[in-house]
Design a protein around this motif. Structure first.
Motif, PDB file in Angstrom:
ATOM      1  N   SER A 191      -2.374   0.255   9.363  1.00  7.91           N
ATOM      2  CA  SER A 191      -0.926   0.211   9.593  1.00  7.91           C
ATOM      3  C   SER A 191      -0.278   1.581   9.492  1.00  7.91           C
ATOM      4  CB  SER A 191      -0.276  -0.746   8.582  1.00  7.91           C
ATOM      5  OG  SER A 191      -0.666  -0.396   7.250  1.00  7.91           O
ATOM      6  N   ALA A 192      -1.074   2.641   9.299  1.00 13.24           N
ATOM      7  CA  ALA A 192      -0.607   4.036   9.288  1.00 13.24           C
ATOM      8  C   ALA A 192       0.472   4.296   8.246  1.00 13.24           C
ATOM      9  CB  ALA A 192      -0.141   4.452  10.672  1.00 13.24           C
ATOM     10  N   PRO A 193       0.203   3.976   6.966  1.00  9.32           N
ATOM     11  CA  PRO A 193       1.189   4.337   5.930  1.00  9.32           C
ATOM     12  C   PRO A 193       1.307   5.847   5.747  1.00  9.32           C
ATOM     13  CG  PRO A 193      -0.836   3.594   4.910  1.00  9.32           C
ATOM     14  CD  PRO A 193      -0.989   3.352   6.383  1.00  9.32           C
ATOM     15  N   CYS A 194       0.333   6.613   6.247  1.00 14.25           N
ATOM     16  CA  CYS A 194       0.341   8.066   6.076  1.00 14.25           C
ATOM     17  C   CYS A 194       1.525   8.716   6.777  1.00 14.25           C
ATOM     18  CB  CYS A 194      -0.969   8.662   6.606  1.00 14.25           C
ATOM     19  SG  CYS A 194      -1.353   8.167   8.302  1.00 14.25           S
ATOM     20  N   VAL A 195       2.027   8.093   7.834  1.00 14.07           N
ATOM     21  CA  VAL A 195       3.155   8.658   8.576  1.00 14.07           C
ATOM     22  C   VAL A 195       4.326   7.668   8.604  1.00 14.07           C
ATOM     23  CG1 VAL A 195       1.801  10.234   9.989  1.00 14.07           C
ATOM     24  CG2 VAL A 195       2.081   7.870  10.726  1.00 14.07           C
ATOM     25  N   ASP A 196       4.398   6.822   7.582  1.00 14.74           N
ATOM     26  CA  ASP A 196       5.536   5.922   7.373  1.00 14.74           C
ATOM     27  C   ASP A 196       5.740   4.946   8.524  1.00 14.74           C
ATOM     28  OD1 ASP A 196       6.101   7.195   4.941  1.00 14.74           O
ATOM     29  OD2 ASP A 196       7.299   8.734   5.947  1.00 14.74           O
ATOM     30  N   ARG A 197       4.631   4.465   9.111  1.00 15.05           N
ATOM     31  CA  ARG A 197       4.759   3.431  10.139  1.00 15.05           C
ATOM     32  C   ARG A 197       4.957   2.046   9.515  1.00 15.05           C
ATOM     33  NH1 ARG A 197       2.978   5.076  15.302  1.00 15.05           N
ATOM     34  NH2 ARG A 197       3.598   7.264  15.494  1.00 15.05           N
ATOM     35  N   ILE A 198       4.855   1.960   8.202  1.00 15.28           N
ATOM     36  CA  ILE A 198       5.041   0.692   7.488  1.00 15.28           C
ATOM     37  C   ILE A 198       5.702   1.004   6.151  1.00 15.28           C
ATOM     38  CG2 ILE A 198       2.734   0.790   6.445  1.00 15.28           C
ATOM     39  CD1 ILE A 198       2.659  -2.280   6.606  1.00 15.28           C
ATOM     40  N   SER A 199       6.568   0.150   5.709  1.00 17.59           N
ATOM     41  CA  SER A 199       7.260   0.368   4.434  1.00 17.59           C
ATOM     42  C   SER A 199       6.356   0.019   3.264  1.00 17.59           C
ATOM     43  CB  SER A 199       8.526  -0.480   4.375  1.00 17.59           C
ATOM     44  OG  SER A 199       8.185  -1.863   4.331  1.00 17.59           O
ATOM     45  N   ARG A 200       6.711   0.514   2.084  1.00 14.33           N
ATOM     46  CA  ARG A 200       5.931   0.198   0.882  1.00 14.33           C
ATOM     47  C   ARG A 200       5.912  -1.295   0.626  1.00 14.33           C
ATOM     48  NH1 ARG A 200       7.639   4.759  -3.663  1.00 14.33           N
ATOM     49  NH2 ARG A 200       6.942   6.603  -2.488  1.00 14.33           N
ATOM     50  N   GLU A 201       7.053  -1.939   0.841  1.00  7.36           N
ATOM     51  CA  GLU A 201       7.136  -3.380   0.556  1.00  7.36           C
ATOM     52  C   GLU A 201       6.224  -4.177   1.487  1.00  7.36           C
ATOM     53  OE1 GLU A 201       9.683  -1.366   1.059  1.00  7.36           O
ATOM     54  OE2 GLU A 201      10.423  -1.204  -1.026  1.00  7.36           O
ATOM     55  N   ASP A 202       6.272  -3.843   2.776  1.00  6.71           N
ATOM     56  CA  ASP A 202       5.429  -4.576   3.725  1.00  6.71           C
ATOM     57  C   ASP A 202       3.943  -4.300   3.480  1.00  6.71           C
ATOM     58  OD1 ASP A 202       7.661  -5.624   4.889  1.00  6.71           O
ATOM     59  OD2 ASP A 202       7.734  -4.198   6.567  1.00  6.71           O
ATOM     60  N   TYR A 203       3.621  -3.055   3.142  1.00  6.91           N
ATOM     61  CA  TYR A 203       2.219  -2.732   2.861  1.00  6.91           C
ATOM     62  C   TYR A 203       1.755  -3.459   1.601  1.00  6.91           C
ATOM     63  CZ  TYR A 203      -2.078   0.025   2.654  1.00  6.91           C
ATOM     64  OH  TYR A 203      -3.396   0.415   2.637  1.00  6.91           O
ATOM     65  N   ALA A 204       2.619  -3.504   0.589  1.00  5.32           N
ATOM     66  CA  ALA A 204       2.268  -4.223  -0.643  1.00  5.32           C
ATOM     67  C   ALA A 204       2.015  -5.699  -0.357  1.00  5.32           C
ATOM     68  CB  ALA A 204       3.369  -4.060  -1.684  1.00  5.32           C
ATOM     69  N   ALA A 205       2.772  -6.271   0.584  1.00  6.35           N
ATOM     70  CA  ALA A 205       2.556  -7.681   0.942  1.00  6.35           C
ATOM     71  C   ALA A 205       1.190  -7.861   1.588  1.00  6.35           C
ATOM     72  CB  ALA A 205       3.660  -8.154   1.877  1.00  6.35           C
ATOM     73  N   LEU A 206       0.803  -6.920   2.479  1.00  4.45           N
ATOM     74  CA  LEU A 206      -0.521  -6.995   3.093  1.00  4.45           C
ATOM     75  C   LEU A 206      -1.619  -6.868   2.040  1.00  4.45           C
ATOM     76  CD1 LEU A 206      -0.026  -4.781   6.286  1.00  4.45           C
ATOM     77  CD2 LEU A 206      -0.210  -7.278   6.182  1.00  4.45           C
ATOM     78  N   ALA A 207      -1.452  -5.930   1.112  1.00  2.00           N
ATOM     79  CA  ALA A 207      -2.454  -5.744   0.062  1.00  2.00           C
ATOM     80  C   ALA A 207      -2.559  -6.986  -0.813  1.00  2.00           C
ATOM     81  CB  ALA A 207      -2.116  -4.519  -0.775  1.00  2.00           C
ATOM     82  N   GLY A 208      -1.415  -7.606  -1.096  1.00  2.00           N
ATOM     83  CA  GLY A 208      -1.448  -8.831  -1.897  1.00  2.00           C
ATOM     84  C   GLY A 208      -2.154  -9.960  -1.188  1.00  2.00           C
ATOM     85  N   GLN A 209      -1.925 -10.080   0.129  1.00  2.00           N
ATOM     86  CA  GLN A 209      -2.633 -11.103   0.898  1.00  2.00           C
ATOM     87  C   GLN A 209      -4.137 -10.843   0.909  1.00  2.00           C
ATOM     88  OE1 GLN A 209      -0.857 -11.137   4.770  1.00  2.00           O
ATOM     89  NE2 GLN A 209       1.040 -12.134   4.096  1.00  2.00           N
ATOM     90  N   ALA A 210      -4.525  -9.567   1.029  1.00  2.60           N
ATOM     91  CA  ALA A 210      -5.955  -9.239   1.009  1.00  2.60           C
ATOM     92  C   ALA A 210      -6.584  -9.603  -0.330  1.00  2.60           C
ATOM     93  CB  ALA A 210      -6.148  -7.751   1.299  1.00  2.60           C
ATOM     94  N   ARG A 211      -5.868  -9.324  -1.430  1.00  2.00           N
ATOM     95  CA  ARG A 211      -6.390  -9.694  -2.751  1.00  2.00           C
ATOM     96  C   ARG A 211      -6.548 -11.203  -2.883  1.00  2.00           C
ATOM     97  NH1 ARG A 211      -5.913  -5.193  -6.112  1.00  2.00           N
ATOM     98  NH2 ARG A 211      -4.413  -3.643  -5.371  1.00  2.00           N
ATOM     99  N   ASP A 212      -5.528 -11.934  -2.435  1.00  2.00           N
ATOM    100  CA  ASP A 212      -5.597 -13.397  -2.525  1.00  2.00           C
ATOM    101  C   ASP A 212      -6.752 -13.934  -1.694  1.00  2.00           C
ATOM    102  OD1 ASP A 212      -3.438 -13.438  -4.216  1.00  2.00           O
ATOM    103  OD2 ASP A 212      -1.971 -13.890  -2.637  1.00  2.00           O
ATOM    104  N   PHE A 213      -6.912 -13.372  -0.508  1.00  2.00           N
ATOM    105  CA  PHE A 213      -7.996 -13.856   0.352  1.00  2.00           C
ATOM    106  C   PHE A 213      -9.361 -13.565  -0.263  1.00  2.00           C
ATOM    107  CE2 PHE A 213     -11.156 -13.120   3.646  1.00  2.00           C
ATOM    108  CZ  PHE A 213     -11.142 -14.343   4.301  1.00  2.00           C
TER     109      PHE A 213
END
Length: 632
Positions: A191-213
């Motif tokens: 999702s290219a967080p390195c150049v701010d293509r995604i917000s911290r909140e949205d990225y945290a949601a993706l990371a949380g879904q990955a952990r749950d999965f």
């Protein structure tokens, strides 16, 4: 009056042997749980065992008539014993497994597994967590899922996870240094967080879904994503709907990679099945985590031919979980001896309850039967390969006039560039193919004239046989004594090596030189050995191909060893020799100036302005490169 003084030498008391040595140890043996080790004449560990009552268990070895032939031979070789007491029998079992894996006693059932298993790691303490593959000891600040059976299985899962959750796999330094998205973003795997293509909140949601999965906590994630895709499509947000569609496809691929099991039947378990043929065993292990199949691997433990399947499987399980936490469930295809003790030991190892079960019916029985089929097929393949290997070794024995097929063939080669970064290597072949645990590297220490391969080979052979010859002085043939010594070279190399072996007193080894044929064509090699004129083999002879493989493996190992050593040398620079310049300052200088050469050419003012370099350090660096500078 004169007193006569005897000068006769006083002989030390004879060391007790066999049953006498065991009886001597029993005099101080406690009646408590623990581990005992039987030691041979040279202090080598012959056997490691555990007991609820050490004295009672060890006493059984004094009744020789009740022991098997293998155990009688072990008792006869015993010279002393060592014990370690524990609080419980479960602790003793864990300690026994650890000792067996470390000491490899030849009378134990041995799991020869020296590989580490890969895990999936997700960092915790970061605004944009990184997902990656990890081997070795866990580090703080990260969560882990696994283990996986192989690098292939973890890489496949990792690729699907990146496609599904778009988490970054780059390191922190790579992320901080980027100014535009990398290729992974272009192919929809980040999702290219390195150049701010995604917000911290949205990225945290993706990371949380990955952990749950990964933890198996959200079995309905696909349905939730389906609803989100429909909502995005209804809102005419087609790009977002397409991105969610791609995530659903990746999630489906992840969840379908479990054809061997039903997630509702087995969630977190290791499925372990043993199969035996003609005194040989194969143990197949399937890793099931959160209802997903993390891969499988076959093991071939070393043991006596009369060991039964339940005993082999129980010993395997104890050693297998010595360096990894067991899952909540272990499914096996045998009724194990001392099941309660083994279950308690794994529970102690995990820190939570572990169940070991032998399913008799239902879907779990089908899973075990699937593992049994894999174990049987793997063992049949191995036995077929071993039969082919046995024919090759018999052909080698016939070719070089050996009384029996060789158990150990050592092949030597050297690699260097004009004498620099010189290495010699030894590779080992035998009935089981290449024995990579027995490979050895020799960093050449003596001064070597460029191109003097004879001197390199002399040093390698002296270091190889020095300790083995000491063991041979006692009249014993070391276990790692070769039957054939194969070198890459013609008559000159053969004669030089023959003279070195004669000087060292190495006997009972057949020396063979394999020289490249005309135009260095494979298949036209000349062989040199004692008592025969140089000869060639037919180009399609299987024995020729086998000897070529040995030579080529030694050459490959020599080249890779030399390159690794050369790479270590190349990463050094003249900055390493400056007093006061450590790794951190070296990195700062190279980052600022670009190269060590630029640092050497920099002026004093430039050095003083470099980040992390104070005035005194700048003067020290400048003075190092300008020894005539007076400091003014």
């Amino acid at each position: 009056m004169t007193t006569a003084i005897s000068t006769a030498p006083v002989r030390p008391p004879a060391q007790p042997v066999g049953v006498d040595a065991i009886s001597h140890a029993l005099q101080t043996m406690p009646q408590s749980p623990g581990v005992y080790r039987m030691l041979g004449p040279k202090g080598d560990v012959l056997y490691v065992g555990k007991a609820l009552n050490l004295k009672k268990r060890v006493t059984s070895y004094t009744h020789v008539s009740r022991l098997t032939e293998r155990l009688r031979r072990m008792v006869s070789e015993t010279r002393s014993m060592e014990i370690v007491t524990t609080h419980t029998e479960a602790e003793a079992l864990l300690l026994e497994a650890n000792y067996i894996k470390r000491m490899q006693p030849r009378y134990n059932i041995l799991l020869r597994d020296d590989k580490s298993y890969p895990w999936i790691m997700l960092t915790d303490k970061h605004d944009f967590p990184q997902i990656s593959k990890h081997r070795g000891r866990p580090v703080k600040g990260a969560s882990y899922w696994g283990p996986f059976a192989s690098a292939w299985s973890v890489n496949q899962t990792l690729n699907l996870l990146q496609r599904t959750f778009l988490l970054r796999s780059c390191s922190d330094s790579e992320m901080q240094g980027r100014t535009r998205p990398c290729l992974l973003h272009q192919i929809h795997r980040c999702s290219a967080p390195c150049v701010d293509r995604i917000s911290r909140e949205d990225y945290a949601a993706l990371a949380g879904q990955a952990r749950d999965f990964l933890a198996g906590r959200n079995p309905h994630m696909r349905e939730q994503l389906g609803r989100e895709m429909e909502e995005a499509a209804d809102a005419l947000e087609f790009e977002r709907a397409a991105a969610i569609r791609d995530r659903i496809r990746g999630l489906s691929a992840l969840q379908q990679d479990s054809s061997v099991i039903n997630p509702s039947t087995v969630t977190d378990a290791d499925i372990i099945a043993i199969w035996q043929i003609a005194g040989q065993s194969c143990i197949q292990v399937f890793f099931i985590r959160a209802g997903r199949n993390n891969g499988n691997r076959a093991f071939f433990p070393a043991h006596a031919r009369d060991e039964n399947a339940p005993d082999v499987l129980a010993a395997f399980i104890g050693q297998f979980y010595d360096d990894k936490p067991p899952p909540a469930h272990v499914l096996v295809n045998q009724d194990l001896p001392e099941l309660g003790v083994l279950t308690s030991a794994l529970t102690l190892r995990r820190g939570r309850k572990v169940e070991i079960t032998h399913p008799q019916r239902g879907e779990k029985r089908g899973v075990i039967e699937h593992a049994e089929i894999n174990a049987r097929e793997a063992l049949e393949r191995r036995m077929a390969e071993s039969a082919g290997q046995a024919r090759l070794l018999q052909g080698v024995a016939d070719l070089f006039g050996l009384d029996a097929p060789p158990r150990r063939i050592e092949t030597y080669d050297n690699s260097h560039i004009q004498g620099a970064n010189a290495y010699g290597v030894m590779v080992v072949g035998g009935p089981e193919g290449f024995d990579r645990r027995a490979y050895r590297k020799f960093s050449i220490k003596g001064p070597i004239t460029p191109g003097d391969d004879f001197a390199m080979m002399r040093e390698v052979l002296e270091r190889r046989f020095r300790r083995a010859l000491k063991d041979r002085e006692d009249g014993n043939r070391p276990e790692d004594w070769p039957d054939i010594l194969l070198i890459d070279g013609g008559a000159g190399q053969y004669t030089a090596v023959r003279s070195v072996l004669d000087e060292l007193g190495v006997t009972g080894v057949t020396l063979v030189g394999i020289a490249k044929g005309p135009d260095r064509d494979a298949g036209r090699e000349w062989f040199h050995t004692e008592g025969r004129a140089p000869f060639q083999l037919p180009p399609r002879d299987p024995v020729l191909y086998y000897l070529q493989r040995l030579r080529d493996e030694a050459h490959r190992f020599a080249i890779t060893t030399h390159r690794a050593g050369r790479s270590k040398t190349l990463v050094r620079s003249e900055l390493d020799d400056i007093p006061g310049v450590g790794p951190a300052r070296k990195r700062a200088l190279l980052k600022h100036f670009g190269s060590a050469r630029s640092v050497r050419q920099a002026g004093l003012g430039e050095l003083e302005n470099a980040p992390g370099i104070n005035r005194d350090m700048a003067r020290a660096i400048y003075g190092y490169f300008h020894p005539d500078w007076t400091g003014e």
